[in-house]
Design a protein around this motif. Sequence first.
Motif, PDB file in Angstrom:
ATOM      1  N   GLY A   1      -7.833   2.694  -7.833  1.00 44.93           N
ATOM      2  CA  GLY A   1      -8.589   3.243  -8.953  1.00 44.93           C
ATOM      3  C   GLY A   1      -8.232   2.640 -10.304  1.00 44.93           C
ATOM      4  O   GLY A   1      -8.503   3.224 -11.346  1.00 44.93           O
TER       5      GLY A   1
ATOM      6  N   MET B   1     -10.517  -2.593 -13.203  1.00 43.54           N
ATOM      7  CA  MET B   1     -10.460  -4.003 -12.815  1.00 43.54           C
ATOM      8  C   MET B   1     -10.677  -4.940 -14.006  1.00 43.54           C
ATOM      9  O   MET B   1     -10.343  -6.125 -13.933  1.00 43.54           O
ATOM     10  CB  MET B   1     -11.473  -4.292 -11.695  1.00 43.54           C
TER      11      MET B   1
ATOM     12  N   GLN C   1      -7.459  -2.253  -6.910  1.00 42.60           N
ATOM     13  CA  GLN C   1      -8.865  -1.825  -6.940  1.00 42.60           C
ATOM     14  C   GLN C   1      -9.023  -0.487  -6.211  1.00 42.60           C
ATOM     15  O   GLN C   1      -9.630   0.443  -6.735  1.00 42.60           O
ATOM     16  CB  GLN C   1      -9.744  -2.881  -6.268  1.00 42.60           C
ATOM     17  N   TYR C   2      -8.452  -0.392  -5.001  1.00 45.25           N
ATOM     18  CA  TYR C   2      -8.591   0.854  -4.245  1.00 45.25           C
ATOM     19  C   TYR C   2      -7.667   1.956  -4.779  1.00 45.25           C
ATOM     20  O   TYR C   2      -7.804   3.109  -4.403  1.00 45.25           O
ATOM     21  CB  TYR C   2      -8.373   0.604  -2.745  1.00 45.25           C
TER      22      TYR C   2
ATOM     23  N   TRP D   1       0.831  -1.215   0.000  1.00 46.78           N
ATOM     24  CA  TRP D   1       0.000   0.000   0.000  1.00 46.78           C
ATOM     25  C   TRP D   1       0.857   1.253   0.000  1.00 46.78           C
ATOM     26  O   TRP D   1       0.366   2.339  -0.310  1.00 46.78           O
ATOM     27  CB  TRP D   1      -0.961  -0.017   1.189  1.00 46.78           C
TER      28      TRP D   1
ATOM     29  N   LEU E   1      -6.772  -6.038  -4.219  1.00 45.00           N
ATOM     30  CA  LEU E   1      -7.394  -4.967  -3.424  1.00 45.00           C
ATOM     31  C   LEU E   1      -6.612  -3.665  -3.562  1.00 45.00           C
ATOM     32  O   LEU E   1      -7.194  -2.583  -3.674  1.00 45.00           O
ATOM     33  CB  LEU E   1      -7.434  -5.357  -1.943  1.00 45.00           C
ATOM     34  N   ARG E   2      -5.278  -3.792  -3.535  1.00 47.93           N
ATOM     35  CA  ARG E   2      -4.444  -2.591  -3.647  1.00 47.93           C
ATOM     36  C   ARG E   2      -4.746  -1.849  -4.945  1.00 47.93           C
ATOM     37  O   ARG E   2      -4.877  -0.619  -4.958  1.00 47.93           O
ATOM     38  CB  ARG E   2      -2.957  -2.958  -3.572  1.00 47.93           C
TER      39      ARG E   2
END
Lengths: 249, 467
Positions: free
Chosen positions: B409, B412, B406-407, B377, B403-404
Motif C-alpha cells: 500500500g 508508488m 506496491q502490495y 514479505w 512488488l512488496r
Amino acid sequence: MNAAYTVRLCHLYPEMMNIYADRGNIAVFRQRLAWRDIALEITEIGLGDIVDPGQHDLYYLGGGQDRDQNLVAKDLAANAATLQAAADAGAAQLYVCGGIQLAGHQYVTADGTSLPGLGILDLVTEAGATRLIGDLVIDATIEGTTQRVVGYENHAGRTRLGASCVPLGRVVSGHGNDGESGNEGAVLNHVIGTYLHGPLLPKNPWLADLLLGWALEHRYGQDVALRPLEDAVEARAHTAAIGRAGVRR
Amino acid sequence: MRRLAGFIANASGWLSRRLGRGGGTTLPGVVLLKLRPHALAEYAADLHHGSILVSATNGKTTTTRLLAAATRVAGYHVVTNTEGSNLERGIAAALLKGANGAEVGLFEVDEAALTSVAASTQPQVVVLMNLFRDQLDRYGELETLVDKWRDLLDDLAAQHEPPMLVLNADDPNIAALGRDRDNVVWFGVDDTSHAVAHLAHAADATMCRNCGAPLEHTVVLVGHLGHWHCPNCDATRPSPTISATQIALTPSGQHITVRYPTNAGPPITMTIDSPLPGLHNSYNIVAAFAASWAIAARTQRPQDVDAVARVIAETKPAFGRGEIISIDDKRIQLLLAKNPTGVNQNVRTLLNSPGELHVLVLLNDRTADGQDVSWIWDVDWEPLRPRLASLTLGGDRAWDLALRFQYGGFDMDKIKVAPDPSNALDIALNDTLPGQTLHALPTYTAMIDLRRVLTQRGYTAAYWSDE
C-alpha cells in the motif's frame, strides 16, 4: 470502500503454516480485489477450530516447519469433509508447499510415518533423502491457457500424481514435484496445489486473478468480471526472476 | 609439516592480494584446511586459555567486536575473525595469522558451522544469543538448527572440562538449550519500556520445547525475544545474572544501564553511552558484558569492570551495522538487511530518527544473501509508510522489492527502481537534501557492492571481504 461484492477467504492455520512468506499471497488477494472495489473477508482457522461449511469462496493453506505441519495434519482431519465439499461446490483452493502435501492422500515422513492428508488432490508424497531447493520456472496450463510461472522451491517431499489430477505445469527449470517427472503441482477443477513460493502470487498475477475469478464465480455465478489491471511492476519482477533463474525468454 | 602448510597458506593470501584478487583474508584458511584438515584443532590447542565461540542469527559480528575490545583491555592476547569469514576457513585463517603467542581465540561462528567448529576448537566459553528464521534455503528449518545445537551442548557437557555457556534468557529456544545444565550465565533485557504489542509476524519459538504447549509472552522486545513462560509446565524465562535494566534509545545510539555481578557483595550497575543503535544492540551489549564476566571467571583473572565498560562504550558499529558515512553535505547510514527480524529492527531504528525519511533498499539473491527472496514479505515495512519522503529500490531483485511495497500500500509515486547499485545510489542521494541522512538497507552482497561504489568515489577506505 462500499463494495458491491465480497470474497470470503478461509486462511487455514496462518499461525503455523507461514514459512515461505505466505502472507504475500494473502496481500495479493486483498489488493487485487481492492483495486477492483471488491472486499475481502478473511477467516483464520487455527488448531482446534472448525471450518464453517459452505461459508467461504477461497481457501488458502501454506507451508510450515515439520513439527507444525505434523500438528496441522492431525488437526485437518476434522475439517476434511468440509473442505472436500467446498472443492466439489467449485470454491477456489490454493495449497502451497506443505499445503500441497497435506491436500493429497498421504505424506510419508523420513522415518516412515504416514500422515493422512485431505485427499482433495489425487496425489501422494514421500520424504526424499535430499531437499529440492532453488529457483523454479514452469509453463502452467489451466483451462486451455498456458503461462510461464516463476518462483522458488524448497521441499524434501517427492510428490507423485494419481490419475484424476493433472499437473499445474511442466518444469522449464528447477525440480518440481519429484525432480524426475518434469511435473510441477497439481490441478483438479478449482483446486491448485504447488511447490512454488516466492511468494507465488505477486509475480504471477494471472494465477491470482484466476483464483479470484473462481472465488467470485462460486459466490455470485458467472457475472462478476475482474477488470484488467496494468500489472507493470508484476511483469518486470516476473521477467527479472526468470532471468535470475537462468532461463532465456 | 604444520609450519610448511602454514607458510604455503600464508603465501596464498599474499599472492591473492598482489594479484588484486581482493581480500586474501580467507583464502589462507581454505588452503590451510586443504593441506591439513585438522589444522583448526592443532592451532586452537596452542591457545593457552582456549577458544570462545559466539553464535546467533543476528548480532554475532557486533557482539564479537565488543567482546574483542573487552578481552583485549583485560590484558588477554586475542586472536579473532571479526574481519573475515565466520566459517571454518575464516577461523583457520585468523588462527594462522594470529597464532604467535595468542592466549585466547575469540570467534564469531556461523550457526550451521557451530557444531564442527566446536568439535575442533574445544571451546572454554560458548555464547549463544538468538535464533531467528533466516535464509531457509541455506540453514533449513529453525527447529532443526535448535536440535543440532542441543546435540552439540550435550556433547560438550561430556567433555573433560565442559565450557561455560553464556545464554540469552529472553529467547525461549536458547533458554531451553540451557535447561538443567550447569555452568550457564544468563543474560537478558529487564527493561520492559520498549515492548511492542505483539510477537513479530511469522515469529518462531512460539511453542514450549519442554512440553509442546503454546508459550505465553508477557513482554515482546525483539521478534520472539522477551519475557515468556509456559502456562503448561515449569519452563520460564530464567532470571538473568547480567541484564540491561534501563535503556534509552537515541537516533545515534543508546544509554544503557547494565546490572553486573561482583565476586563479593551485591551486583553493581553501570551506565554507558553506546553509538550502537536499537534494542537489538542492547542485547549485543549485554551479551558482551556477560561473556566478559564468564571469561574472567573461567580464567580466574580479576577484571577491571570500568575498563570493560569503557571499551564497550567506545566500540563503533561494525561494517554496515549502523555505520555512518559522510558524503559531502549528506550522510549515509548503512544498515545490513539480513532477515525479517533484523530488518524489523532496522525499521524501528529508522522510525527513531527525526523528520522525513529517505530510504534505499538493495536486494540481491546471491549465495551469501540467500537465493530465496520471499523473506522480504515477512518484514513489517508498513510503519515506514507515513514517514517516507523517498524510497529507492535496487539490487538484482529490485522489482521484487517494488512488488512488496506496491502490495504493502505504499505510494508508488514516491518509489524509484534502479537495479544497478550505482544508479540507485545516485537517485537516492539526489532525493536526499543537504544535511539529511539517507538510510541504506542492503543485503550482504549488495552492501559489498554499495561499499565498492562508495570506495570508488573516495568516501570510504577499502574493505576486503571474501564471504
